[in-house]
Scaffold this active site. Structure first.
Site, PDB file in Angstrom:
ATOM      1  N   ARG A   1      42.778  39.182  52.368  1.00  0.00           N
ATOM      2  CA  ARG A   1      43.856  39.684  51.412  1.00  0.00           C
ATOM      3  C   ARG A   1      44.188  41.211  51.553  1.00  0.00           C
ATOM      4  O   ARG A   1      43.282  41.935  51.299  1.00  0.00           O
ATOM      5  CB  ARG A   1      43.750  39.402  49.950  1.00  0.00           C
ATOM      6  CG  ARG A   1      43.587  37.809  49.683  1.00  0.00           C
ATOM      7  CD  ARG A   1      45.080  37.079  49.219  1.00  0.00           C
ATOM      8  NE  ARG A   1      44.585  35.641  49.290  1.00  0.00           N
ATOM      9  CZ  ARG A   1      44.481  34.734  48.121  1.00  0.00           C
ATOM     10  NH1 ARG A   1      45.016  35.475  47.049  1.00  0.00           N
ATOM     11  NH2 ARG A   1      44.457  33.445  48.244  1.00  0.00           N
TER      12      ARG A   1
ATOM     13  N   GLU B   1      45.174  43.462  49.978  1.00  0.00           N
ATOM     14  CA  GLU B   1      45.528  43.929  48.421  1.00  0.00           C
ATOM     15  C   GLU B   1      45.947  45.462  48.850  1.00  0.00           C
ATOM     16  O   GLU B   1      45.377  46.087  49.324  1.00  0.00           O
ATOM     17  CB  GLU B   1      44.341  43.681  47.825  1.00  0.00           C
ATOM     18  CG  GLU B   1      43.928  42.323  47.265  1.00  0.00           C
ATOM     19  CD  GLU B   1      44.807  41.621  46.554  1.00  0.00           C
ATOM     20  OE1 GLU B   1      45.743  42.062  46.022  1.00  0.00           O
ATOM     21  OE2 GLU B   1      44.633  40.371  46.528  1.00  0.00           O
TER      22      GLU B   1
ATOM     23  N   ARG C   1      38.712  43.538  40.097  1.00  0.00           N
ATOM     24  CA  ARG C   1      38.335  42.028  40.819  1.00  0.00           C
ATOM     25  C   ARG C   1      39.105  41.644  41.982  1.00  0.00           C
ATOM     26  O   ARG C   1      39.170  40.405  42.052  1.00  0.00           O
ATOM     27  CB  ARG C   1      38.959  41.219  39.329  1.00  0.00           C
ATOM     28  CG  ARG C   1      40.331  41.424  39.166  1.00  0.00           C
ATOM     29  CD  ARG C   1      40.681  40.837  37.813  1.00  0.00           C
ATOM     30  NE  ARG C   1      42.233  41.035  37.603  1.00  0.00           N
ATOM     31  CZ  ARG C   1      43.466  40.336  37.787  1.00  0.00           C
ATOM     32  NH1 ARG C   1      42.887  39.010  38.596  1.00  0.00           N
ATOM     33  NH2 ARG C   1      44.452  40.551  37.743  1.00  0.00           N
ATOM     34  N   HIS C   2      39.421  42.678  42.571  1.00  0.00           N
ATOM     35  CA  HIS C   2      40.081  42.233  44.005  1.00  0.00           C
ATOM     36  C   HIS C   2      39.365  42.842  44.990  1.00  0.00           C
ATOM     37  O   HIS C   2      39.028  44.041  45.166  1.00  0.00           O
ATOM     38  CB  HIS C   2      41.623  42.947  44.248  1.00  0.00           C
ATOM     39  CG  HIS C   2      42.643  42.166  43.107  1.00  0.00           C
ATOM     40  ND1 HIS C   2      43.004  42.534  41.899  1.00  0.00           N
ATOM     41  CD2 HIS C   2      43.388  40.857  43.240  1.00  0.00           C
ATOM     42  CE1 HIS C   2      43.752  41.678  41.276  1.00  0.00           C
ATOM     43  NE2 HIS C   2      44.286  40.685  42.216  1.00  0.00           N
TER      44      HIS C   2
ATOM     45  N   GLU D   1      40.911  35.399  35.470  1.00  0.00           N
ATOM     46  CA  GLU D   1      41.344  34.328  36.349  1.00  0.00           C
ATOM     47  C   GLU D   1      40.291  34.010  37.549  1.00  0.00           C
ATOM     48  O   GLU D   1      39.777  34.870  38.101  1.00  0.00           O
ATOM     49  CB  GLU D   1      42.757  34.182  37.180  1.00  0.00           C
ATOM     50  CG  GLU D   1      42.950  33.160  38.008  1.00  0.00           C
ATOM     51  CD  GLU D   1      43.987  33.524  39.142  1.00  0.00           C
ATOM     52  OE1 GLU D   1      44.969  34.273  38.796  1.00  0.00           O
ATOM     53  OE2 GLU D   1      43.803  33.130  40.362  1.00  0.00           O
TER      54      GLU D   1
ATOM     55  N   SER E   1      43.054  29.033  41.004  1.00  0.00           N
ATOM     56  CA  SER E   1      44.346  28.485  40.886  1.00  0.00           C
ATOM     57  C   SER E   1      44.361  26.960  41.784  1.00  0.00           C
ATOM     58  O   SER E   1      43.571  27.296  42.678  1.00  0.00           O
ATOM     59  CB  SER E   1      45.169  29.510  41.859  1.00  0.00           C
ATOM     60  OG  SER E   1      45.603  30.749  40.941  1.00  0.00           O
TER      61      SER E   1
ATOM     62  N   ARG F   1      34.006  36.037  41.934  1.00  0.00           N
ATOM     63  CA  ARG F   1      34.329  36.177  40.693  1.00  0.00           C
ATOM     64  C   ARG F   1      33.591  35.430  39.741  1.00  0.00           C
ATOM     65  O   ARG F   1      33.541  35.607  38.448  1.00  0.00           O
ATOM     66  CB  ARG F   1      35.873  35.978  40.604  1.00  0.00           C
ATOM     67  CG  ARG F   1      36.684  36.980  41.053  1.00  0.00           C
ATOM     68  CD  ARG F   1      38.060  36.673  40.575  1.00  0.00           C
ATOM     69  NE  ARG F   1      38.989  37.646  41.342  1.00  0.00           N
ATOM     70  CZ  ARG F   1      40.451  37.476  41.098  1.00  0.00           C
ATOM     71  NH1 ARG F   1      41.017  36.717  40.331  1.00  0.00           N
ATOM     72  NH2 ARG F   1      41.168  38.602  41.724  1.00  0.00           N
TER      73      ARG F   1
HETATM   74  P1  AMO Z   1      44.804  32.294  44.850  1.00  0.00           P
HETATM   75  O1  AMO Z   1      45.626  33.222  45.699  1.00  0.00           O
HETATM   76  O2  AMO Z   1      45.033  32.389  43.124  1.00  0.00           O
HETATM   77  O3  AMO Z   1      45.211  30.826  45.117  1.00  0.00           O
HETATM   78  O4  AMO Z   1      43.243  32.603  44.930  1.00  0.00           O
HETATM   79  C1  AMO Z   1      42.330  31.508  44.581  1.00  0.00           C
HETATM   80  C2  AMO Z   1      41.327  32.281  43.797  1.00  0.00           C
HETATM   81  O5  AMO Z   1      40.734  33.340  44.630  1.00  0.00           O
HETATM   82  C3  AMO Z   1      40.208  34.510  44.219  1.00  0.00           C
HETATM   83  N1  AMO Z   1      40.979  35.648  44.526  1.00  0.00           N
HETATM   84  C4  AMO Z   1      40.274  36.939  44.851  1.00  0.00           C
HETATM   85  N2  AMO Z   1      39.083  37.181  44.693  1.00  0.00           N
HETATM   86  C5  AMO Z   1      38.726  38.272  45.074  1.00  0.00           C
HETATM   87  N3  AMO Z   1      39.578  39.272  45.697  1.00  0.00           N
HETATM   88  C6  AMO Z   1      40.895  38.968  45.633  1.00  0.00           C
HETATM   89  N4  AMO Z   1      41.930  39.597  46.208  1.00  0.00           N
HETATM   90  C7  AMO Z   1      41.501  37.459  45.273  1.00  0.00           C
HETATM   91  N5  AMO Z   1      42.438  37.105  45.229  1.00  0.00           N
HETATM   92  C8  AMO Z   1      42.087  35.698  44.820  1.00  0.00           C
HETATM   93  C9  AMO Z   1      40.549  34.399  42.681  1.00  0.00           C
HETATM   94  C10 AMO Z   1      41.768  33.263  42.495  1.00  0.00           C
HETATM   95  O6  AMO Z   1      41.577  32.391  41.441  1.00  0.00           O
HETATM   96  N6  AMO Z   1      45.821  28.650  47.929  1.00  0.00           N
HETATM   97  C11 AMO Z   1      45.540  28.997  46.506  1.00  0.00           C
HETATM   98  C12 AMO Z   1      44.483  27.854  45.889  1.00  0.00           C
HETATM   99  C13 AMO Z   1      45.093  26.501  45.622  1.00  0.00           C
HETATM  100  O7  AMO Z   1      45.904  26.193  45.084  1.00  0.00           O
HETATM  101  O8  AMO Z   1      44.263  25.600  46.165  1.00  0.00           O
HETATM  102  C14 AMO Z   1      45.134  30.489  46.238  1.00  0.00           C
HETATM  103  O9  AMO Z   1      44.893  30.879  47.453  1.00  0.00           O
HETATM  104  O10 AMO Z   1      39.455  33.535  41.867  1.00  0.00           O
HETATM  105  P1  ATP Z   2      46.341  35.081  42.086  1.00  0.00           P
HETATM  106  O1  ATP Z   2      46.459  35.779  43.555  1.00  0.00           O
HETATM  107  O2  ATP Z   2      46.271  33.566  42.365  1.00  0.00           O
HETATM  108  O3  ATP Z   2      47.398  35.303  41.254  1.00  0.00           O
HETATM  109  P2  ATP Z   2      44.631  37.189  41.218  1.00  0.00           P
HETATM  110  O4  ATP Z   2      43.647  36.870  40.248  1.00  0.00           O
HETATM  111  O5  ATP Z   2      44.475  37.868  42.396  1.00  0.00           O
HETATM  112  O6  ATP Z   2      45.016  35.526  41.605  1.00  0.00           O
HETATM  113  P3  ATP Z   2      46.958  38.380  40.867  1.00  0.00           P
HETATM  114  O7  ATP Z   2      48.222  37.499  41.279  1.00  0.00           O
HETATM  115  O8  ATP Z   2      46.726  39.601  41.774  1.00  0.00           O
HETATM  116  O9  ATP Z   2      45.881  37.566  40.377  1.00  0.00           O
HETATM  117  O10 ATP Z   2      47.269  39.079  39.591  1.00  0.00           O
HETATM  118  C1  ATP Z   2      47.468  38.276  38.379  1.00  0.00           C
HETATM  119  C2  ATP Z   2      48.321  39.004  37.271  1.00  0.00           C
HETATM  120  O11 ATP Z   2      47.542  40.479  37.219  1.00  0.00           O
HETATM  121  C3  ATP Z   2      49.698  39.109  37.794  1.00  0.00           C
HETATM  122  O12 ATP Z   2      50.595  39.184  36.811  1.00  0.00           O
HETATM  123  C4  ATP Z   2      49.593  40.918  38.364  1.00  0.00           C
HETATM  124  O13 ATP Z   2      50.913  41.475  37.583  1.00  0.00           O
HETATM  125  C5  ATP Z   2      48.640  41.249  37.389  1.00  0.00           C
HETATM  126  N1  ATP Z   2      47.780  42.417  37.985  1.00  0.00           N
HETATM  127  C6  ATP Z   2      47.497  42.361  39.225  1.00  0.00           C
HETATM  128  N2  ATP Z   2      46.938  43.470  39.674  1.00  0.00           N
HETATM  129  C7  ATP Z   2      46.858  44.333  38.651  1.00  0.00           C
HETATM  130  C8  ATP Z   2      46.581  45.622  38.482  1.00  0.00           C
HETATM  131  N3  ATP Z   2      45.964  46.430  39.434  1.00  0.00           N
HETATM  132  N4  ATP Z   2      46.669  46.175  37.279  1.00  0.00           N
HETATM  133  C9  ATP Z   2      47.440  45.612  36.245  1.00  0.00           C
HETATM  134  N5  ATP Z   2      47.729  44.291  36.648  1.00  0.00           N
HETATM  135  C10 ATP Z   2      47.447  43.713  37.642  1.00  0.00           C
END
Ligand code: AMO
Ligand code: ATP
Length: 463
Positions: free
Chosen positions: A235, A237, A243-244, A386, A389, A437
């Site tokens: 990703r 990002e 957490r990313h 989270e 998903s 995570r």
């Molecule tokens: P999503 O984008 O929510 O869903 O990703 C699934 C899970 O992956 C983890 N995650 C991350 N962990 C570390 N760094 C990141 N940048 C990051 N982004 C996501 C989270 C998240 O819940 N295709 C769908 C899944 C599905 O529907 O099967 C998907 O990718 O724990």
């Molecule tokens: P997914 O990609 O499936 O949603 P995730 O845990 O990576 O999983 P994001 O979508 O990146 O979640 O973010 C979830 C929520 O957190 C979103 O509503 C987004 O606006 C918020 N968010 C993401 N990054 C940040 C950040 N750096 N600061 C504050 N809020 C954030």
């Protein structure tokens, strides 16, 4: 032809026998007696040499060795008069011979001792000496990761991560799932959105897979029926958060369903209760080692995982005075807050929130039959953050094509995916978990970089 002994195997029953051990010099201390604390992974034992004519040369030799050097020790196991403090093993080794296998630099960029110190120890040293022991910050740790990994907490963390992966696989294999591997080089993005790494593949535009999403569904179209994958996810990002990561390990599942997306949530429930219970039962030592440096409360979870609808979640937040858009996504702060409210009301830190608004879910998500503004989807939370998903997917090609277009995806790049559904596809769904995570949140660690061996984020491509 002598057998090697592991430090962790040294017990009182071995008193009197001679052993051969390879380990690192964790620490050297000399007075009338020379003490060498020998370390192997998270385990330590005290080795001693009393000053005498016989030991004179050996002691001189040892004194000039640096910490973290590798040595082979030949010695006799003894039960010390006073219990040894600060080592994991209760016996001592009376050294007869020591060979240095490989020297470490005399001055290391960080010491394992500093890296292993808990906040509590630092506070305590401040009180005792008015001068705090050095605190190693996250970035310094990561710059010197190879040394940082040697701390007992890190030794435990990476074993825990491995166990989660293993429990995940074990449970799914027992339920007739097939492990698969999908390509990481793709023609287009799989999740939509901007967080995709673009590159060129022999003159063709390409992307690094943001998830196995498309191919795990295509595996279902290929009649594998129930699949899982453990593999890297990329990703791009923009945000630098706790957490990313730009590369993480995805635990993905996809399965046929018969009637309802609750079948997918049933699996999440069974799988994660199994993972948490197994961690608690089989990894006590590791959890304890992590807790020593980073104290945490055990995760509160229910035998049957709590499920709330998104609407119920929004209502709980509203009653607590937090206004959220009922058809928007929850931001990080509201997710945290809801986590707190759920803990107070239901006494659990692990729960499923389902029936998300369709507008905030990816194009492949199946809208609810009774109200297409909501979808057959869910997120799962640990301690208000989270980790999963998931959703039922659209398996009707015309609808899928339309949804992809509406979400701004170049349909040409995913035409083989959409075609898969034209050849007949069963109702299906699945979910994705971020491996790093799981342990971060299970152990209430403050940063995902702590559970990634060599983390990759927007600012870090080395070591
Ligand atoms: P999503 O984008 O929510 O869903 O990703 C699934 C899970 O992956 C983890 N995650 C991350 N962990 C570390 N760094 C990141 N940048 C990051 N982004 C996501 C989270 C998240 O819940 N295709 C769908 C899944 C599905 O529907 O099967 C998907 O990718 O724990
Ligand atoms: P997914 O990609 O499936 O949603 P995730 O845990 O990576 O999983 P994001 O979508 O990146 O979640 O973010 C979830 C929520 O957190 C979103 O509503 C987004 O606006 C918020 N968010 C993401 N990054 C940040 C950040 N750096 N600061 C504050 N809020 C954030």
């Amino acid at each position: 032809g002598k057998e090697w002994t592991d430090v962790s195997d040294l017990v009182e029953e071995m008193a009197g026998s001679e052993v051969l051990i390879r380990g690192r010099i964790n620490r050297l201390k000399s007075s009338k007696v020379l003490f060498l604390i020998l370390r192997q992974s998270g385990f330590t034992v005290q080795c001693v040499a009393k000053q005498s004519e016989e030991t004179d040369v050996m002691i001189k030799y040892l004194k000039q060795l640096s910490c973290e050097s590798f040595v082979d020790v030949i010695g006799v196991v003894v039960i010390p008069k006073d219990p040894v403090k600060g080592t994991t093993q209760q016996v001592e080794i009376q050294m007869r011979k020591v060979y240095c296998v490989n020297k470490a630099l005399t001055r290391l960029p960080i010491t394992v001792e500093d890296a292993a110190r808990s906040e509590e120890d630092i506070e305590k040293s401040l009180k005792d000496n008015k001068k705090a022991a050095p605190r190693v910050n996250q970035d310094t740790r990561l710059n010197n990761r190879v040394i940082d990994i040697r701390t007992p907490a890190n030794q435990a963390i990476f074993r825990l991560v491995c166990h989660v992966e293993n429990f995940f696989r074990e449970k799914l294999l027992s339920k007739a799932f097939v492990g698969i591997h999908t390509p990481k080089l793709m023609a287009g993005s799989s999740e939509g959105g901007s967080a995709v790494f673009r590159l060129e593949c022999k003159g063709q535009p390409a992307c690094l897979a943001q998830s196995p999403q498309l191919h795990k569904q295509m595996a279902i179209c290929g009649d594998l029926r129930r699949v899982f994958e453990i593999g890297p996810v990329f990703r791009a990002e923009d945000s630098f958060t706790h957490r990313h990561l730009c590369e993480f390990v995805g635990l993905d599942v996809e399965m046929e369903i018969h009637k309802h997306y609750s079948e997918i949530m049933d699996l999440v429930d069974e799988l994660f209760v199994f993972i948490f219970t197994s961690l608690n039962e089989k990894c006590k030592k590791e959890l304890e080692a992590v807790g020593k440096q980073y104290p945490f409360e055990p995760l509160k979870f229910l035998e049957k995982t709590l499920r709330l609808t998104f609407e119920e979640g929004v209502q709980m937040l509203k009653e607590a005075g937090v206004e959220v858009d009922p058809f928007g996504d929850l931001n990080t702060e509201s997710e945290r807050k809801l986590g707190q409210l759920v803990l107070e009301k239901y006494n659990t830190e692990f729960y499923i929130l389902h029936r998300y608004p369709t507008a905030v879910r990816p194009f492949y998500t199946m809208p609810c039959a009774d109200n297409p503004l909501y979808s057959n989807s869910f997120d799962v939370f640990i301690r208000g953050e989270e980790i999963i998903s998931g959703a039922q997917r659209v398996h009707i090609p015309e609808v899928l094509e339309k949804r992809a277009g509406e979400c701004g995806i170049d349909v040409k790049t995913i035409s083989t995916y959409i075609d898969s559904f034209r050849y007949g596809a069963p109702p299906h769904g699945g979910f994705g978990v971020g491996l790093e995570r799981v342990i971060m949140l299970f152990c209430a660690l403050n940063n995902i970089r702590k559970t990634s061996l060599f983390p990759r984020d927007p600012q870090r491509l080395t070591p």
